[in-house]
Design a protein around this motif. Sequence first.
Motif, PDB file in Angstrom:
ATOM      1  N   ARG B  84       1.383  -1.079  -0.326  1.00  0.00           N
ATOM      2  CA  ARG B  84       0.057   0.138  -0.366  1.00  0.00           C
ATOM      3  C   ARG B  84       0.668   1.115   0.083  1.00  0.00           C
ATOM      4  O   ARG B  84       0.496   1.618  -0.801  1.00  0.00           O
ATOM      5  CB  ARG B  84      -0.805  -0.194   1.002  1.00  0.00           C
ATOM      6  CG  ARG B  84      -2.014  -0.659   0.812  1.00  0.00           C
ATOM      7  CD  ARG B  84      -3.256  -0.802   2.079  1.00  0.00           C
ATOM      8  NE  ARG B  84      -3.600  -1.708   2.882  1.00  0.00           N
ATOM      9  CZ  ARG B  84      -4.801  -2.480   3.491  1.00  0.00           C
ATOM     10  NH1 ARG B  84      -4.413  -1.252   4.686  1.00  0.00           N
ATOM     11  NH2 ARG B  84      -5.573  -3.308   3.305  1.00  0.00           N
ATOM     12  N   ARG B  87       2.542   2.005  -3.754  1.00  0.00           N
ATOM     13  CA  ARG B  87       1.309   2.328  -4.292  1.00  0.00           C
ATOM     14  C   ARG B  87       1.160   3.642  -4.440  1.00  0.00           C
ATOM     15  O   ARG B  87       0.822   4.927  -4.928  1.00  0.00           O
ATOM     16  CB  ARG B  87       0.336   2.025  -3.678  1.00  0.00           C
ATOM     17  CG  ARG B  87       0.351   0.101  -4.761  1.00  0.00           C
ATOM     18  CD  ARG B  87      -1.134  -0.514  -5.102  1.00  0.00           C
ATOM     19  NE  ARG B  87      -1.185  -1.923  -5.178  1.00  0.00           N
ATOM     20  CZ  ARG B  87      -1.369  -2.729  -4.775  1.00  0.00           C
ATOM     21  NH1 ARG B  87      -2.354  -3.381  -4.159  1.00  0.00           N
ATOM     22  NH2 ARG B  87      -1.378  -4.084  -5.164  1.00  0.00           N
ATOM     23  N   ARG B  90       3.658   5.887  -5.306  1.00  0.00           N
ATOM     24  CA  ARG B  90       3.404   5.997  -6.629  1.00  0.00           C
ATOM     25  C   ARG B  90       2.808   7.412  -7.399  1.00  0.00           C
ATOM     26  O   ARG B  90       3.064   7.784  -8.329  1.00  0.00           O
ATOM     27  CB  ARG B  90       3.716   4.659  -7.522  1.00  0.00           C
ATOM     28  CG  ARG B  90       3.696   4.660  -8.641  1.00  0.00           C
ATOM     29  CD  ARG B  90       4.236   3.938  -9.945  1.00  0.00           C
ATOM     30  NE  ARG B  90       2.890   2.692 -10.204  1.00  0.00           N
ATOM     31  CZ  ARG B  90       3.716   1.451  -9.891  1.00  0.00           C
ATOM     32  NH1 ARG B  90       4.348   1.178 -11.047  1.00  0.00           N
ATOM     33  NH2 ARG B  90       2.457   0.134 -10.438  1.00  0.00           N
ATOM     34  N   ASN B  96       8.669   5.270  -9.370  1.00  0.00           N
ATOM     35  CA  ASN B  96       9.121   4.162  -9.712  1.00  0.00           C
ATOM     36  C   ASN B  96       9.817   3.178  -9.211  1.00  0.00           C
ATOM     37  O   ASN B  96       9.737   2.121  -9.006  1.00  0.00           O
ATOM     38  CB  ASN B  96       7.899   3.086 -11.025  1.00  0.00           C
ATOM     39  CG  ASN B  96       9.526   2.959 -11.852  1.00  0.00           C
ATOM     40  OD1 ASN B  96      10.398   3.825 -11.509  1.00  0.00           O
ATOM     41  ND2 ASN B  96       9.386   2.113 -12.545  1.00  0.00           N
ATOM     42  N   LEU B 123       4.975  -5.981  -6.196  1.00  0.00           N
ATOM     43  CA  LEU B 123       5.129  -5.306  -6.839  1.00  0.00           C
ATOM     44  C   LEU B 123       6.114  -5.115  -7.613  1.00  0.00           C
ATOM     45  O   LEU B 123       6.304  -4.562  -8.958  1.00  0.00           O
ATOM     46  CB  LEU B 123       6.309  -3.598  -5.349  1.00  0.00           C
ATOM     47  CG  LEU B 123       5.085  -3.407  -4.595  1.00  0.00           C
ATOM     48  CD1 LEU B 123       5.911  -3.069  -3.687  1.00  0.00           C
ATOM     49  CD2 LEU B 123       3.823  -2.334  -4.937  1.00  0.00           C
ATOM     50  N   GLU B 126       3.747  -5.120 -10.694  1.00  0.00           N
ATOM     51  CA  GLU B 126       3.346  -4.096 -10.929  1.00  0.00           C
ATOM     52  C   GLU B 126       4.025  -3.366 -11.337  1.00  0.00           C
ATOM     53  O   GLU B 126       3.856  -1.783 -11.906  1.00  0.00           O
ATOM     54  CB  GLU B 126       2.534  -3.283  -9.881  1.00  0.00           C
ATOM     55  CG  GLU B 126       1.889  -3.979  -9.203  1.00  0.00           C
ATOM     56  CD  GLU B 126       0.970  -3.543  -7.951  1.00  0.00           C
ATOM     57  OE1 GLU B 126       1.130  -2.447  -7.763  1.00  0.00           O
ATOM     58  OE2 GLU B 126       0.281  -4.447  -7.222  1.00  0.00           O
TER      59      GLU B 126
END
Lengths: 369, 257
Positions: B84, B87, B90, B96, B123, B126
């Motif tokens: 969390r 994210r 980002r 990133n 991650l 992602e």
Amino acid sequence: MNTPATTRFRALQEAGLASPAAATPELPALQRLLTQDRLTPAEFRLLLSPAAETLLEPLARRAQELTLRHFGRTMQLYTPLYLANYCVNGCTYCGYSAGQRIERHRLTPDQLRREAEVIAATGLRHVLVLTGESLTHTPPDYIGDCIEILRDYFTSIAIEIYPLSVDSYRELAGRGADSLTLYQETYDRTRYAELHPYGPKRDYDFRLAAPERGCQAGLRAVNIGALLGLHDARLEFLLTGLHAYCLQEQYPGVDLAVSLPRIRPVPGGFQPAVAVTDRMLAQFIAAFRLFMPRAGIALSTRERASIRDGLIHFGVTRLSAGSNTAVGGRTCQSGSGQFEIDDHRGVAEISAMLYQAGRQPVFKDWQTL
Amino acid sequence: MPDTDTLSIGGTRLASRLFVGSGKYARNSLIPEVVAAAGAAVITVAVRRVDLEAGAENILAHIPPNIVLMPNTSGARNAQEAVRLARLARAAGCGNWIKIEVIDDNRYLMPDNAETLKATELLAAEGFVVLPYISPDLYAARRLKAAGAAALMPLGAPIGTNRGLQTKELLRIMMEETDLPVIVDAGIGRPSQAAAAMELGAAAVLVNTAIATADDPVRMAAAFGLAVQAGRQAWLAGPGRCRETAAASSPLTGFLR
């Protein structure tokens, strides 16, 4: 649910732990403690003895070194926000106890938003929510509603309210609370009974296990303390430290902290039973830093500015700022406070003082995920 | 330093092999001075401290533009919290890169390798450039590589202790056995220890406490910059091996033809 840390603490407490006031360690033994990496509970007790007060300067220097290493040159800031002052307990030292003839208030959602806006405008992102014990006026649901409102303004919300069950703490955590502050007031059962003549707070054991229930409920940070001045202060602070120690052993992931609130004048005119000198306060803070190097130490505006400005240099990690102990005291109401505060500086002034002292004020250190 | 000796992580060529932290400073305005003095290539920032609405108190306002920003998940107690925080970073425009820190032990602040691995898997999938902070364990290193980690960040000693390379032998094995860049993070208290880590073969080091809590952080940052360069040069030069015994200059077998 089992509370193993509390059981362990109670065993230490009942093992006939004598007050540090009765300890008479030799100077070389004390000096050795200042160089050790770890201290046992028995060694922590020696550092709280009157004899150790003669080593206050080297003790403070060691505490400063450890604090710098683990927390750096920073200081986390927070402020208290009183939701209500209804209370069914009869705590003899409290300005909000049921017997006090004062105006009682409870913030409405709109009033709460106004209060939150004023605080948030100072830049603070951590708030400590307080209320008295009244299931009629401030049940857990009301507190939860308030927390949800406050999430719009703050990234971390701590609660200082009456003790709850694990399930209730979990529910408040689910609604956005992440930290718990709860003081045992006094660890002495006889004194506790005298000071709490009526109300649910008479249940010493339910309160004692509440910080552990908070840990079990998944709250990230737990802050405990004893109200210094109600009973033998050296013993009370020893027990505070041991309580924190037992909790940290059992719950290594919880961010544990202690407070050292000295009893303040209140509207009812309660007089402290014992004197807690400034030097004792400094000794307790430094000794605790050696005992639990990574634990938090919070210092409130109960203390006067000159004392706070000195104590930030060796152990304290959290300071309150811009405090007000009245319900809606920043915006809508002007009733009496729970107790008198002694450092009236606002957030900007405290920040300026910290920068001057080579410490960075930290306004945000967590955000509820 | 020769141009060919450049560290690249996640496709980014880094200007140096020194990473710095941003916590523990007496004031955030020291950060650009420290970065410049150290010649640091990467700076890590705790996502939990970032407050985009804080104006001058927002730590991001003090990060120089020419440095790679590596947000970290400090404060996360499990993989889910780390994910969390990553994210959030980002979404807040922090790029990133993510240093995964999962710590559920407030006494020694030791990282939880198992939870870190879970977060890395998620991650990396992602699209994050994931740099996990770990206890130096070879099997963890291999699993992290398989999970898509861009580098490994094993600790030299517990965070903030300034104890140096207490885990030296484990670090050496990790450097020898894995082809991911190994960045020694945590525990480096003196420039000489940073140089030692580089001589050992570290790709880079990360230093925070030792700089931030020095009496003169800017000067200390410069000292670390020099130490990292010296250690890297020594590694490239191929240092002589340490021996248990003296090596005789007239060899026993010299008479053999």
